[in-house]
Design a protein around this motif. Structure first.
Motif, PDB file in Angstrom:
ATOM      1  N   ALA A  68      36.484  46.125  43.897  1.00 34.16           N
ATOM      2  CA  ALA A  68      36.487  44.773  44.454  1.00 34.16           C
ATOM      3  C   ALA A  68      37.381  43.843  43.641  1.00 34.16           C
ATOM      4  O   ALA A  68      38.128  43.022  44.197  1.00 34.16           O
ATOM      5  CB  ALA A  68      35.063  44.229  44.504  1.00 34.16           C
ATOM      6  N   GLN A  69      37.325  43.963  42.338  1.00 33.66           N
ATOM      7  CA  GLN A  69      38.137  43.100  41.482  1.00 33.66           C
ATOM      8  C   GLN A  69      39.615  43.449  41.576  1.00 33.66           C
ATOM      9  O   GLN A  69      40.472  42.569  41.458  1.00 33.66           O
ATOM     10  CB  GLN A  69      37.636  43.190  40.043  1.00 33.66           C
ATOM     11  N   ALA A  70      39.919  44.727  41.809  1.00 28.76           N
ATOM     12  CA  ALA A  70      41.322  45.125  41.953  1.00 28.76           C
ATOM     13  C   ALA A  70      41.950  44.436  43.156  1.00 28.76           C
ATOM     14  O   ALA A  70      43.091  43.946  43.094  1.00 28.76           O
ATOM     15  CB  ALA A  70      41.423  46.641  42.097  1.00 28.76           C
ATOM     16  N   GLU A  71      41.209  44.376  44.252  1.00 28.32           N
ATOM     17  CA  GLU A  71      41.723  43.697  45.442  1.00 28.32           C
ATOM     18  C   GLU A  71      41.908  42.210  45.179  1.00 28.32           C
ATOM     19  O   GLU A  71      42.914  41.610  45.581  1.00 28.32           O
ATOM     20  CB  GLU A  71      40.771  43.908  46.617  1.00 28.32           C
ATOM     21  N   LYS A  72      40.960  41.617  44.495  1.00 31.20           N
ATOM     22  CA  LYS A  72      41.035  40.187  44.197  1.00 31.20           C
ATOM     23  C   LYS A  72      42.213  39.871  43.287  1.00 31.20           C
ATOM     24  O   LYS A  72      42.917  38.875  43.478  1.00 31.20           O
ATOM     25  CB  LYS A  72      39.729  39.735  43.547  1.00 31.20           C
ATOM     26  N   GLN A  73      42.436  40.724  42.285  1.00 30.12           N
ATOM     27  CA  GLN A  73      43.481  40.452  41.309  1.00 30.12           C
ATOM     28  C   GLN A  73      44.880  40.752  41.837  1.00 30.12           C
ATOM     29  O   GLN A  73      45.851  40.088  41.459  1.00 30.12           O
ATOM     30  CB  GLN A  73      43.224  41.277  40.033  1.00 30.12           C
ATOM     31  N   THR A  74      45.004  41.769  42.698  1.00 33.54           N
ATOM     32  CA  THR A  74      46.331  42.191  43.150  1.00 33.54           C
ATOM     33  C   THR A  74      46.699  41.662  44.524  1.00 33.54           C
ATOM     34  O   THR A  74      47.886  41.657  44.894  1.00 33.54           O
ATOM     35  CB  THR A  74      46.418  43.731  43.190  1.00 33.54           C
ATOM     36  N   GLY A  75      45.694  41.249  45.306  1.00 33.22           N
ATOM     37  CA  GLY A  75      45.974  40.796  46.663  1.00 33.22           C
ATOM     38  C   GLY A  75      46.160  41.926  47.650  1.00 33.22           C
ATOM     39  O   GLY A  75      46.483  41.694  48.818  1.00 33.22           O
ATOM     40  N   LEU A  76      45.961  43.168  47.208  1.00 35.96           N
ATOM     41  CA  LEU A  76      46.096  44.333  48.080  1.00 35.96           C
ATOM     42  C   LEU A  76      44.735  44.986  48.274  1.00 35.96           C
ATOM     43  O   LEU A  76      43.979  45.178  47.318  1.00 35.96           O
ATOM     44  CB  LEU A  76      47.031  45.372  47.457  1.00 35.96           C
ATOM     45  N   THR A  77      44.430  45.354  49.509  1.00 40.39           N
ATOM     46  CA  THR A  77      43.234  46.164  49.739  1.00 40.39           C
ATOM     47  C   THR A  77      43.502  47.579  49.253  1.00 40.39           C
ATOM     48  O   THR A  77      44.663  47.974  49.041  1.00 40.39           O
ATOM     49  CB  THR A  77      42.868  46.201  51.227  1.00 40.39           C
ATOM     50  N   ASP A  78      42.436  48.356  49.093  1.00 39.16           N
ATOM     51  CA  ASP A  78      42.622  49.752  48.694  1.00 39.16           C
ATOM     52  C   ASP A  78      43.467  50.500  49.718  1.00 39.16           C
ATOM     53  O   ASP A  78      44.300  51.338  49.350  1.00 39.16           O
ATOM     54  CB  ASP A  78      41.262  50.443  48.549  1.00 39.16           C
ATOM     55  N   GLU A  79      43.273  50.222  50.999  1.00 43.21           N
ATOM     56  CA  GLU A  79      44.038  50.904  52.035  1.00 43.21           C
ATOM     57  C   GLU A  79      45.517  50.546  51.941  1.00 43.21           C
ATOM     58  O   GLU A  79      46.395  51.419  52.049  1.00 43.21           O
ATOM     59  CB  GLU A  79      43.491  50.560  53.421  1.00 43.21           C
ATOM     60  N   GLN A  80      45.801  49.259  51.712  1.00 45.80           N
ATOM     61  CA  GLN A  80      47.200  48.836  51.560  1.00 45.80           C
ATOM     62  C   GLN A  80      47.838  49.495  50.343  1.00 45.80           C
ATOM     63  O   GLN A  80      48.993  49.935  50.397  1.00 45.80           O
ATOM     64  CB  GLN A  80      47.270  47.314  51.441  1.00 45.80           C
ATOM     65  N   TRP A  81      47.080  49.557  49.249  1.00 47.88           N
ATOM     66  CA  TRP A  81      47.596  50.201  48.031  1.00 47.88           C
ATOM     67  C   TRP A  81      47.888  51.674  48.290  1.00 47.88           C
ATOM     68  O   TRP A  81      48.921  52.200  47.878  1.00 47.88           O
ATOM     69  CB  TRP A  81      46.578  50.042  46.908  1.00 47.88           C
ATOM     70  N   TRP A  82      46.965  52.328  49.002  1.00 47.70           N
ATOM     71  CA  TRP A  82      47.115  53.751  49.238  1.00 47.70           C
ATOM     72  C   TRP A  82      48.346  54.048  50.093  1.00 47.70           C
ATOM     73  O   TRP A  82      49.146  54.926  49.766  1.00 47.70           O
ATOM     74  CB  TRP A  82      45.856  54.300  49.913  1.00 47.70           C
ATOM     75  N   TRP A  83      48.496  53.317  51.179  1.00 49.40           N
ATOM     76  CA  TRP A  83      49.632  53.588  52.054  1.00 49.40           C
ATOM     77  C   TRP A  83      50.958  53.200  51.412  1.00 49.40           C
ATOM     78  O   TRP A  83      52.007  53.767  51.741  1.00 49.40           O
ATOM     79  CB  TRP A  83      49.459  52.864  53.381  1.00 49.40           C
ATOM     80  N   ALA A  84      50.952  52.282  50.465  1.00 47.86           N
ATOM     81  CA  ALA A  84      52.183  51.951  49.735  1.00 47.86           C
ATOM     82  C   ALA A  84      52.598  53.080  48.801  1.00 47.86           C
ATOM     83  O   ALA A  84      53.797  53.301  48.572  1.00 47.86           O
ATOM     84  CB  ALA A  84      51.988  50.658  48.944  1.00 47.86           C
ATOM     85  N   HIS A  85      51.607  53.780  48.244  1.00 47.22           N
ATOM     86  CA  HIS A  85      51.908  54.836  47.286  1.00 47.22           C
ATOM     87  C   HIS A  85      52.038  56.218  47.929  1.00 47.22           C
ATOM     88  O   HIS A  85      52.710  57.104  47.379  1.00 47.22           O
ATOM     89  CB  HIS A  85      50.805  54.904  46.209  1.00 47.22           C
ATOM     90  N   ALA A  86      51.376  56.420  49.054  1.00 49.24           N
ATOM     91  CA  ALA A  86      51.307  57.755  49.651  1.00 49.24           C
ATOM     92  C   ALA A  86      52.670  58.388  49.921  1.00 49.24           C
ATOM     93  O   ALA A  86      52.872  59.575  49.601  1.00 49.24           O
ATOM     94  CB  ALA A  86      50.473  57.699  50.928  1.00 49.24           C
TER      95      ALA A  86
END
Length: 270
Positions: free
Chosen positions: A197-215
Protein backbone atom coordinates in the motif's frame (compact mmCIF):
# COMPACT_ATOMS: atom_id res chain seq x y z
CA UNK A 1 3.55 -13.37 27.46
CA UNK A 2 2.86 -13.11 23.75
CA UNK A 3 2.89 -9.29 23.48
CA UNK A 4 5.34 -6.46 23.73
CA UNK A 5 6.02 -2.82 22.98
CA UNK A 6 8.61 -0.43 21.69
CA UNK A 7 10.78 2.16 23.26
CA UNK A 8 13.65 4.42 24.08
CA UNK A 9 16.45 2.73 22.17
CA UNK A 10 16.00 2.23 18.46
CA UNK A 11 17.55 0.43 15.55
CA UNK A 12 16.89 -0.42 11.95
CA UNK A 13 14.25 -3.10 11.70
CA UNK A 14 13.01 -5.18 8.75
CA UNK A 15 12.78 -3.05 5.65
CA UNK A 16 15.18 -0.56 7.27
CA UNK A 17 12.39 1.32 9.03
CA UNK A 18 13.14 2.61 12.51
CA UNK A 19 12.17 0.16 15.23
CA UNK A 20 11.67 1.38 18.78
CA UNK A 21 12.66 -0.60 21.84
CA UNK A 22 12.02 0.14 25.45
CA UNK A 23 11.32 -1.10 28.89
CA UNK A 24 13.89 1.33 30.27
CA UNK A 25 11.45 3.59 32.07
CA UNK A 26 10.63 3.32 35.74
CA UNK A 27 8.16 0.40 36.04
CA UNK A 28 6.05 2.04 38.74
CA UNK A 29 5.62 5.24 36.70
CA UNK A 30 4.91 3.36 33.47
CA UNK A 31 2.29 1.14 35.07
CA UNK A 32 0.69 4.10 36.83
CA UNK A 33 0.21 5.80 33.45
CA UNK A 34 -1.02 2.66 31.73
CA UNK A 35 -3.60 1.96 34.41
CA UNK A 36 -4.33 5.67 35.08
CA UNK A 37 -3.74 5.26 38.81
CA UNK A 38 -1.80 8.49 39.33
CA UNK A 39 -3.28 10.96 36.85
CA UNK A 40 -3.63 14.48 38.16
CA UNK A 41 -6.98 16.26 37.79
CA UNK A 42 -7.04 19.27 35.50
CA UNK A 43 -6.76 22.66 37.17
CA UNK A 44 -9.85 24.83 37.33
CA UNK A 45 -10.21 26.99 34.25
CA UNK A 46 -7.50 25.05 32.37
CA UNK A 47 -8.08 22.79 29.34
CA UNK A 48 -8.52 19.15 30.30
CA UNK A 49 -5.27 17.80 28.84
CA UNK A 50 -4.71 14.42 30.47
CA UNK A 51 -3.14 11.16 29.30
CA UNK A 52 -6.02 10.10 27.05
CA UNK A 53 -6.03 13.32 25.04
CA UNK A 54 -2.26 13.30 24.66
CA UNK A 55 -2.22 9.69 23.53
CA UNK A 56 -4.99 10.20 20.99
CA UNK A 57 -3.06 13.11 19.49
CA UNK A 58 0.09 10.98 19.37
CA UNK A 59 -1.77 8.19 17.58
CA UNK A 60 -3.05 10.71 15.02
CA UNK A 61 0.51 11.88 14.36
CA UNK A 62 1.86 8.33 14.03
CA UNK A 63 -1.03 7.24 11.79
CA UNK A 64 -0.54 10.20 9.47
CA UNK A 65 3.25 10.57 9.42
CA UNK A 66 4.77 7.38 10.88
CA UNK A 67 6.56 6.66 14.12
CA UNK A 68 9.72 8.47 13.01
CA UNK A 69 7.78 11.75 13.01
CA UNK A 70 6.49 11.24 16.54
CA UNK A 71 7.93 13.47 19.24
CA UNK A 72 6.65 15.20 22.33
CA UNK A 73 7.01 18.52 20.49
CA UNK A 74 4.96 17.24 17.54
CA UNK A 75 2.20 16.01 19.84
CA UNK A 76 2.16 19.34 21.67
CA UNK A 77 1.76 21.14 18.35
CA UNK A 78 -1.12 18.83 17.47
CA UNK A 79 -2.81 19.76 20.73
CA UNK A 80 -1.95 23.44 20.57
CA UNK A 81 -0.15 23.43 23.92
CA UNK A 82 3.40 23.90 25.13
CA UNK A 83 5.68 20.89 24.97
CA UNK A 84 6.56 21.04 28.66
CA UNK A 85 2.89 20.72 29.62
CA UNK A 86 2.90 17.14 28.32
CA UNK A 87 5.55 16.07 30.81
CA UNK A 88 3.10 16.71 33.65
CA UNK A 89 1.28 13.60 32.45
CA UNK A 90 3.80 11.47 30.52
CA UNK A 91 7.56 11.41 31.28
CA UNK A 92 8.69 10.93 27.69
CA UNK A 93 8.35 9.27 24.32
CA UNK A 94 9.12 5.79 25.65
CA UNK A 95 6.18 5.84 28.02
CA UNK A 96 4.02 7.55 25.41
CA UNK A 97 4.52 4.69 22.95
CA UNK A 98 3.63 2.24 25.74
CA UNK A 99 0.25 3.87 26.17
CA UNK A 100 -0.28 4.26 22.41
CA UNK A 101 0.15 0.52 21.91
CA UNK A 102 -2.14 -0.31 24.79
CA UNK A 103 -4.74 2.19 23.57
CA UNK A 104 -4.99 0.88 20.00
CA UNK A 105 -5.24 -2.69 21.29
CA UNK A 106 -8.44 -1.49 22.94
CA UNK A 107 -9.96 -1.16 19.45
CA UNK A 108 -10.00 -4.94 18.99
CA UNK A 109 -13.43 -6.56 19.33
CA UNK A 110 -13.55 -9.21 22.04
CA UNK A 111 -16.98 -10.86 21.85
CA UNK A 112 -18.04 -13.24 24.59
CA UNK A 113 -19.18 -15.85 22.05
CA UNK A 114 -17.84 -16.63 18.57
CA UNK A 115 -19.91 -19.28 16.74
CA UNK A 116 -17.99 -21.96 14.88
CA UNK A 117 -15.53 -23.39 17.37
CA UNK A 118 -11.85 -22.69 17.83
CA UNK A 119 -11.12 -22.21 14.11
CA UNK A 120 -13.66 -19.39 13.92
CA UNK A 121 -12.21 -17.82 17.06
CA UNK A 122 -8.64 -17.96 15.80
CA UNK A 123 -9.70 -16.65 12.39
CA UNK A 124 -11.41 -13.69 14.06
CA UNK A 125 -8.25 -12.95 16.01
CA UNK A 126 -6.13 -13.06 12.87
CA UNK A 127 -8.42 -10.87 10.79
CA UNK A 128 -8.97 -8.26 13.48
CA UNK A 129 -5.25 -8.01 14.26
CA UNK A 130 -4.51 -7.60 10.55
CA UNK A 131 -7.09 -4.83 10.30
CA UNK A 132 -5.60 -3.14 13.37
CA UNK A 133 -2.10 -3.15 11.86
CA UNK A 134 -3.42 -1.75 8.62
CA UNK A 135 -5.17 1.08 10.48
CA UNK A 136 -2.04 1.79 12.51
CA UNK A 137 1.01 0.75 10.40
CA UNK A 138 3.39 2.16 13.02
CA UNK A 139 2.56 -0.84 15.23
CA UNK A 140 4.93 -2.85 13.06
CA UNK A 141 7.74 -0.45 13.95
CA UNK A 142 7.27 -1.27 17.62
CA UNK A 143 9.03 -4.30 19.10
CA UNK A 144 5.94 -6.20 20.25
CA UNK A 145 7.10 -9.62 21.38
CA UNK A 146 9.22 -9.70 24.50
CA UNK A 147 8.50 -6.58 26.58
CA UNK A 148 4.80 -5.77 26.77
CA UNK A 149 3.49 -2.51 28.21
CA UNK A 150 1.32 -4.57 30.60
CA UNK A 151 -1.60 -2.19 30.35
CA UNK A 152 -5.29 -3.08 30.67
CA UNK A 153 -5.94 -3.47 26.93
CA UNK A 154 -2.83 -5.59 26.38
CA UNK A 155 -3.93 -7.84 29.22
CA UNK A 156 -7.50 -8.01 27.88
CA UNK A 157 -6.18 -8.91 24.40
CA UNK A 158 -3.94 -11.61 25.78
CA UNK A 159 -6.74 -13.06 27.92
CA UNK A 160 -9.22 -13.03 25.01
CA UNK A 161 -6.80 -14.77 22.66
CA UNK A 162 -5.92 -17.39 25.25
CA UNK A 163 -9.60 -18.09 25.84
CA UNK A 164 -9.98 -18.61 22.09
CA UNK A 165 -7.61 -21.59 22.24
CA UNK A 166 -8.64 -22.85 25.67
CA UNK A 167 -10.36 -26.23 25.85
CA UNK A 168 -8.41 -27.66 22.89
CA UNK A 169 -6.42 -30.07 25.02
CA UNK A 170 -3.31 -27.90 25.15
CA UNK A 171 -1.30 -27.12 28.24
CA UNK A 172 -0.67 -23.54 29.35
CA UNK A 173 2.69 -23.20 27.57
CA UNK A 174 1.27 -24.56 24.32
CA UNK A 175 -1.63 -22.10 24.57
CA UNK A 176 0.81 -19.21 24.94
CA UNK A 177 2.93 -20.49 22.04
CA UNK A 178 -0.13 -20.84 19.85
CA UNK A 179 -1.20 -17.26 20.50
CA UNK A 180 2.34 -16.12 19.69
CA UNK A 181 2.25 -18.13 16.45
CA UNK A 182 -1.01 -16.52 15.34
CA UNK A 183 0.16 -12.99 16.09
CA UNK A 184 3.51 -13.62 14.45
CA UNK A 185 1.84 -14.82 11.27
CA UNK A 186 -0.45 -11.79 11.19
CA UNK A 187 2.42 -9.34 11.69
CA UNK A 188 4.31 -10.87 8.77
CA UNK A 189 1.25 -10.72 6.52
CA UNK A 190 0.46 -7.18 7.63
CA UNK A 191 3.99 -6.03 6.84
CA UNK A 192 3.67 -7.20 3.24
CA UNK A 193 0.23 -5.62 2.83
CA UNK A 194 1.36 -2.30 4.28
CA UNK A 195 4.52 -2.23 2.18
CA UNK A 196 2.42 -2.79 -0.95
CA UNK A 197 0.00 0.00 0.00
CA UNK A 198 2.79 2.42 0.84
CA UNK A 199 4.62 1.63 -2.40
CA UNK A 200 1.61 2.78 -4.39
CA UNK A 201 1.28 5.91 -2.28
CA UNK A 202 4.96 6.80 -2.57
CA UNK A 203 5.43 6.03 -6.28
CA UNK A 204 2.01 6.88 -7.70
CA UNK A 205 1.91 3.50 -9.47
CA UNK A 206 -0.40 0.63 -8.65
CA UNK A 207 1.13 -2.83 -8.43
CA UNK A 208 -0.52 -3.71 -11.75
CA UNK A 209 0.92 -0.61 -13.44
CA UNK A 210 4.37 -1.41 -12.03
CA UNK A 211 4.13 -5.00 -13.21
CA UNK A 212 3.11 -4.21 -16.76
CA UNK A 213 5.85 -1.56 -17.00
CA UNK A 214 8.49 -4.12 -16.06
CA UNK A 215 7.08 -7.26 -17.67
CA UNK A 216 8.21 -6.60 -21.28
CA UNK A 217 11.81 -5.96 -20.22
CA UNK A 218 11.84 -8.93 -17.86
CA UNK A 219 10.66 -11.18 -20.69
CA UNK A 220 13.68 -10.13 -22.75
CA UNK A 221 16.34 -10.74 -20.10
CA UNK A 222 14.95 -13.72 -18.15
CA UNK A 223 16.36 -16.89 -19.69
CA UNK A 224 13.97 -19.77 -18.90
CA UNK A 225 16.75 -22.25 -19.50
CA UNK A 226 18.78 -20.71 -16.66
CA UNK A 227 15.85 -20.10 -14.30
CA UNK A 228 13.30 -22.69 -15.44
CA UNK A 229 11.24 -22.91 -12.27
CA UNK A 230 11.28 -19.17 -11.57
CA UNK A 231 10.26 -18.46 -15.16
CA UNK A 232 7.39 -20.95 -15.09
CA UNK A 233 6.02 -20.03 -11.65
CA UNK A 234 6.73 -16.32 -12.01
CA UNK A 235 4.82 -16.16 -15.28
CA UNK A 236 1.80 -17.92 -13.76
CA UNK A 237 1.87 -15.80 -10.60
CA UNK A 238 2.31 -12.55 -12.52
CA UNK A 239 -0.61 -13.40 -14.78
CA UNK A 240 -2.81 -14.27 -11.78
CA UNK A 241 -1.81 -11.35 -9.55
CA UNK A 242 -1.14 -8.69 -12.21
CA UNK A 243 1.70 -7.86 -9.81
CA UNK A 244 4.70 -9.48 -8.17
CA UNK A 245 2.77 -9.98 -4.92
CA UNK A 246 -0.87 -10.30 -3.87
CA UNK A 247 -1.20 -9.44 -0.15
CA UNK A 248 -4.84 -10.48 0.14
CA UNK A 249 -4.37 -13.86 -1.50
CA UNK A 250 -1.17 -14.43 0.46
CA UNK A 251 -2.93 -13.74 3.77
CA UNK A 252 -5.88 -16.00 2.97
CA UNK A 253 -3.67 -18.86 1.79
CA UNK A 254 -1.37 -18.59 4.79
CA UNK A 255 -4.20 -18.34 7.31
CA UNK A 256 -5.75 -21.56 5.96
CA UNK A 257 -2.41 -23.34 6.31
CA UNK A 258 -1.89 -22.01 9.86
CA UNK A 259 -5.35 -23.21 10.88
CA UNK A 260 -4.80 -26.59 9.21
CA UNK A 261 -1.47 -26.96 10.97
CA UNK A 262 -3.02 -26.17 14.35
CA UNK A 263 -5.79 -28.69 13.70
CA UNK A 264 -3.26 -31.38 12.77
CA UNK A 265 -1.31 -30.64 15.97
CA UNK A 266 -4.42 -30.85 18.13
CA UNK A 267 -5.47 -34.15 16.50
CA UNK A 268 -2.01 -35.59 17.13
CA UNK A 269 -2.60 -35.10 20.84
CA UNK A 270 -5.65 -37.42 20.87
Amino acid sequence: MAYGTAYKAHDKGPGNEMTEYGGTGDPARSLAILWRTGERPSRKGKPDLGVDRIVRAAIEVADAEGLAALSMRKVAEQLGVGTMSLYTYIPGKAELIDVMVDTVYGELPMPEEVPGGWRARVELIARENLALCRRHPWLLQVATTSRPPLGPNVMAKYDFELRAVDGMGLDEIEMDLLVTLINGYVHGAARGAIEAAQAEKQTGLTDEQWWWAHAPFLAKVLDPRRYPTAARVGEAAGEAYKAAFDPERTFEFGLRRVLDGIEAFVRSRD
